[in-house]
Design an enzyme around this catalytic site. Structure first.
Site, PDB file in Angstrom:
ATOM      1  N   GLY A  29      37.016  30.154  55.080  1.00 25.66           N
ATOM      2  CA  GLY A  29      37.360  30.927  56.256  1.00 25.66           C
ATOM      3  C   GLY A  29      38.672  31.140  56.233  1.00 25.66           C
ATOM      4  O   GLY A  29      39.570  30.810  55.085  1.00 25.66           O
ATOM      5  N   SER A  30      39.289  31.686  57.294  1.00 23.68           N
ATOM      6  CA  SER A  30      40.631  32.003  57.188  1.00 23.68           C
ATOM      7  C   SER A  30      41.751  30.784  57.092  1.00 23.68           C
ATOM      8  O   SER A  30      42.752  30.846  56.584  1.00 23.68           O
ATOM      9  CB  SER A  30      41.093  32.960  58.520  1.00 23.68           C
ATOM     10  OG  SER A  30      40.938  32.232  59.731  1.00 23.68           O
ATOM     11  N   ASP A  80      38.595  21.856  55.584  1.00 26.96           N
ATOM     12  CA  ASP A  80      37.578  22.894  56.071  1.00 26.96           C
ATOM     13  C   ASP A  80      37.865  23.229  57.427  1.00 26.96           C
ATOM     14  O   ASP A  80      38.550  22.412  58.313  1.00 26.96           O
ATOM     15  CB  ASP A  80      36.313  22.756  55.806  1.00 26.96           C
ATOM     16  CG  ASP A  80      35.306  23.634  55.868  1.00 26.96           C
ATOM     17  OD1 ASP A  80      35.759  24.938  56.077  1.00 26.96           O
ATOM     18  OD2 ASP A  80      34.096  23.680  55.555  1.00 26.96           O
ATOM     19  N   GLY A  81      37.900  24.637  57.662  1.00 27.21           N
ATOM     20  CA  GLY A  81      38.039  24.920  59.154  1.00 27.21           C
ATOM     21  C   GLY A  81      36.644  24.794  60.222  1.00 27.21           C
ATOM     22  O   GLY A  81      35.819  24.031  59.591  1.00 27.21           O
ATOM     23  N   ASP A  83      34.526  26.313  63.751  1.00 23.30           N
ATOM     24  CA  ASP A  83      34.494  27.370  64.900  1.00 23.30           C
ATOM     25  C   ASP A  83      34.880  27.068  66.333  1.00 23.30           C
ATOM     26  O   ASP A  83      35.101  27.541  67.005  1.00 23.30           O
ATOM     27  CB  ASP A  83      33.163  28.126  64.727  1.00 23.30           C
ATOM     28  CG  ASP A  83      33.030  28.896  63.398  1.00 23.30           C
ATOM     29  OD1 ASP A  83      33.596  29.657  63.237  1.00 23.30           O
ATOM     30  OD2 ASP A  83      31.766  28.432  62.719  1.00 23.30           O
ATOM     31  N   GLY A  94      29.991  27.635  60.626  1.00 21.65           N
ATOM     32  CA  GLY A  94      28.992  28.409  60.013  1.00 21.65           C
ATOM     33  C   GLY A  94      29.258  29.925  60.271  1.00 21.65           C
ATOM     34  O   GLY A  94      28.814  30.755  60.030  1.00 21.65           O
ATOM     35  N   GLY A  95      30.307  30.318  61.053  1.00 16.49           N
ATOM     36  CA  GLY A  95      30.796  31.561  61.473  1.00 16.49           C
ATOM     37  C   GLY A  95      30.926  32.445  60.426  1.00 16.49           C
ATOM     38  O   GLY A  95      30.770  33.402  60.428  1.00 16.49           O
ATOM     39  N   GLU A 102      29.001  24.079  52.624  1.00 14.14           N
ATOM     40  CA  GLU A 102      30.097  23.440  53.339  1.00 14.14           C
ATOM     41  C   GLU A 102      29.525  21.759  53.913  1.00 14.14           C
ATOM     42  O   GLU A 102      30.151  20.993  53.461  1.00 14.14           O
ATOM     43  CB  GLU A 102      30.611  24.073  54.690  1.00 14.14           C
ATOM     44  CG  GLU A 102      31.413  25.330  54.327  1.00 14.14           C
ATOM     45  CD  GLU A 102      31.728  26.059  55.670  1.00 14.14           C
ATOM     46  OE1 GLU A 102      32.414  26.757  55.645  1.00 14.14           O
ATOM     47  OE2 GLU A 102      31.052  26.081  56.931  1.00 14.14           O
ATOM     48  N   LYS A 120      40.322  26.238  69.042  1.00 12.88           N
ATOM     49  CA  LYS A 120      39.128  25.857  68.547  1.00 12.88           C
ATOM     50  C   LYS A 120      38.569  24.841  69.549  1.00 12.88           C
ATOM     51  O   LYS A 120      37.426  24.222  69.322  1.00 12.88           O
ATOM     52  CB  LYS A 120      39.154  25.618  67.005  1.00 12.88           C
ATOM     53  CG  LYS A 120      39.469  26.879  66.331  1.00 12.88           C
ATOM     54  CD  LYS A 120      38.269  27.703  66.141  1.00 12.88           C
ATOM     55  CE  LYS A 120      38.626  29.235  65.461  1.00 12.88           C
ATOM     56  NZ  LYS A 120      38.685  28.946  63.829  1.00 12.88           N
TER      57      LYS A 120
HETATM   58  C1  5RP Z   1      32.723  29.136  57.477  1.00 14.22           C
HETATM   59  C2  5RP Z   1      33.071  28.248  58.649  1.00 14.22           C
HETATM   60  C3  5RP Z   1      34.589  28.463  58.986  1.00 14.22           C
HETATM   61  O1  5RP Z   1      35.163  27.047  58.816  1.00 14.22           O
HETATM   62  C4  5RP Z   1      34.949  28.818  60.322  1.00 14.22           C
HETATM   63  O2  5RP Z   1      34.039  29.684  60.628  1.00 14.22           O
HETATM   64  C5  5RP Z   1      36.405  28.924  60.708  1.00 14.22           C
HETATM   65  O3  5RP Z   1      36.685  30.152  60.219  1.00 14.22           O
HETATM   66  P1  5RP Z   1      38.400  30.328  60.528  1.00 14.22           P
HETATM   67  O4  5RP Z   1      38.943  29.581  59.785  1.00 14.22           O
HETATM   68  O5  5RP Z   1      38.501  31.671  59.825  1.00 14.22           O
HETATM   69  O6  5RP Z   1      38.537  30.426  61.968  1.00 14.22           O
HETATM   70  O7  5RP Z   1      32.478  27.397  59.310  1.00 14.22           O
HETATM   71  O8  5RP Z   1      31.368  29.141  57.461  1.00 14.22           O
END
Ligand code: 5RP
Length: 226
Positions: A29-30, A80-81, A83, A94-95, A102, A120
């Site tokens: 993710g970003s 990790d990020g 949602d 899982g976005g 993950e 978030k």
């Molecule tokens: C990917 C995820 C990401 O960590 C989640 O979607 C957050 O994304 P972002 O950092 O772009 O807001 O779970 O499956």
């Protein structure tokens, strides 16, 4: 401060937690991308375990040595990020459709740190639709069983995830259903019910997995524990 600047600050703070010699889980993710960039900039002798093909590509591009999950006994630290970050650092992930790899990497990790922008954080999980990864074979039937479970929890039926290019296919070749809810009252019970469905590979509820959160805010990076 924009959401992206907050994500960057959280990613850079998380990169400072990494020490030479570590096996590091690289999220997707970003926000995780900011972490991967900051980690690469430190030039430490580490190995990364990517949680998606996209993250593997980014890590390779930046010169981070990568290994597969089965090449290591344990992951020292995963960053990790998310949602959504709810009470007790319960999460929806899982976005980006990477929830399965993950969760496998998180579960193999001695320490998991979630990084995010301030938006978030939520009082209760559920504003973000819950991703559920299902195998392709018989997915319409699986989707019907998911709708039955949703009804038991007073939630609307989940929707198959599509993009402008058609059905969204995960790195594992599966599909994603998204269960919009507004509010998940019993995350653990919902998670168990979803996992009981043949055809469901996993869901995006990450409960009791995060050890710490680093949240980018206008006042700086805030550190939270469950
Ligand atoms: C990917 C995820 C990401 O960590 C989640 O979607 C957050 O994304 P972002 O950092 O772009 O807001 O779970 O499956």
């Amino acid at each position: 401060m924009t959401a992206d600047t907050q994500k960057q600050a959280a990613g850079e703070a998380a990169a400072e937690l990494v020490e030479a010699g570590m096996i590091v889980g690289l999220g997707t993710g970003s926000t995780a991308a900011w972490f991967v960039k900051a980690l690469a900039a430190r030039g430490l002798d580490i190995k990364g375990v990517p949680t998606s093909d996209a993250t593997a590509d980014l890590a390779r591009e930046l010169g981070i040595a990568i290994v597969g999950l089965d090449d290591v006994k344990r992951v020292d630290l995963t960053v990790d990020g998310a949602d959504e970050i709810g009470p007790g650092l319960s999460l929806i992930k899982g976005g980006g459709a990477a929830l399965l790899r993950e969760k496998l990497v998180w579960e193999a990790s001695s320490r998991c740190v979630v990084i995010a922008d301030a938006a978030k954080r939520v009082k209760a999980l559920g504003r973000f639709p819950l991703p559920i990864e299902v195998v392709r074979f018989g997915h319409v039937h699986t989707g019907q069983r998911l709708a039955d479970i949703a009804a038991e929890f007073d939630l609307p039926p989940p929707r198959l995830r599509k993009s402008e290019r058609g059905l969204v296919i995960t790195d594992g070749g599966n599909l994603i259903y998204d269960m919009a809810s507004g509010r998940i009252e019993q995350p653990a019970a919902l998670g168990e019910a979803l996992k009981s469905v043949t055809g469901v590979v996993d869901h995006g509820l990450f409960l009791d997995l995060a050890d710490e959160a680093l949240i980018g805010t206008d006042e700086g990076v805030v550190r939270l524990h469950p």
